[in-house]
Design an enzyme around this catalytic site. Structure first.
Site, mmCIF file in Angstrom:
data_model
loop_
_atom_site.group_PDB
_atom_site.id
_atom_site.type_symbol
_atom_site.label_atom_id
_atom_site.label_comp_id
_atom_site.label_asym_id
_atom_site.label_seq_id
_atom_site.Cartn_x
_atom_site.Cartn_y
_atom_site.Cartn_z
ATOM 1 N N HIS A 92 9.953 -0.152 8.834
ATOM 2 C CA HIS A 92 9.044 0.960 8.543
ATOM 3 C C HIS A 92 8.335 1.614 9.719
ATOM 4 C CE1 HIS A 92 9.675 0.143 4.335
ATOM 5 N NE2 HIS A 92 9.258 -1.088 4.464
ATOM 6 N N ASN A 128 13.821 4.524 1.875
ATOM 7 C CA ASN A 128 13.107 3.765 2.905
ATOM 8 C C ASN A 128 12.236 4.733 3.695
ATOM 9 O OD1 ASN A 128 12.877 1.022 4.298
ATOM 10 N ND2 ASN A 128 13.233 2.392 6.029
ATOM 11 N N HIS A 175 3.977 -5.352 3.908
ATOM 12 C CA HIS A 175 4.751 -4.710 2.841
ATOM 13 C C HIS A 175 4.341 -3.242 2.751
ATOM 14 C CE1 HIS A 175 6.608 -3.948 -1.033
ATOM 15 N NE2 HIS A 175 5.447 -3.540 -1.498
#
Ligand SMILES: *[C@@H]1O[C@H](CO)[C@@H](O)[C@H](O)[C@H]1NC(C)=O
Ligand SMILES: *[C@@H]1O[C@H](CO)[C@@H](O)[C@H](O)[C@H]1NC(C)=O
Length: 141
Positions: free
Chosen positions: A31, A61, A136
């Site tokens: 990320h 994503n 996360h």
């Protein structure tokens, strides 16, 4: 008997951690990519082997295309509690949402043949923090 149950619980929790990849290192790989542009989605997702385990294309994503230390800071005072255990950044970040463009093919396309389109925007990021680090990516708004 007792010790084998204990070992089983340990194995199970190790498996849950690795399936979800919930660590700061995994978060960065999936990320964070400072300076990335929206045309790079396919290339970056392939190079970083970002997949849905065990071997499916990940449909969406998101990359935060900004300095990794600023992302880290979200979990060290730069964010506000949000929802069920999440943290939302006080600041907005440039992000790119990569969406798989060949997701409805039969038979299904599998890595490394997943192709993506990217959309850039600037939003607050919503993450889960552990030990003051993002582990996360939950979403953005
Ligand atoms: C972020 O917002 C929270 C809640 O308003 C505040 O407590 C915190 O000090 C802010 N952090 C920064 C770095 O401004
Ligand atoms: C997605 O990207 C492909 C090229 O990789 C392009 O042909 C297609 O038009 C794009 N689709 C959208 C919705 O932007």
């Amino acid at each position: 008997m007792k010790s084998s149950i204990f070992a089983g619980v340990l194995l199970l929790s190790a498996a849950l951690v690795s399936v979800d990849g919930q660590s700061w290192a995994a978060f960065q790989r999936k990320h964070v990519n400072a300076g990335m542009t929206h045309i790079k989605c396919t290339e970056v997702i392939k190079a970083r082997t970002i997949v849905d385990p065990p071997n499916r294309c990940k449909v969406i994503n998101t990359f935060i295309t900004y300095d990794v230390n600023a992302v880290l800071a979200v979990c060290a005072g730069g964010g506000t509690p949000y929802g069920n255990g999440y943290t939302i950044s006080n600041a907005t970040f440039p992000i790119i949402d990569c969406t798989q463009q060949n997701q409805n093919q039969v038979p299904p396309v599998v890595p490394p043949n997943c192709l993506y389109n990217g959309t850039a925007s600037t939003k607050r990021i919503i993450v889960r923090c552990e030990n003051k680090k993002p582990v996360h990516f939950h979403g953005s708004q």
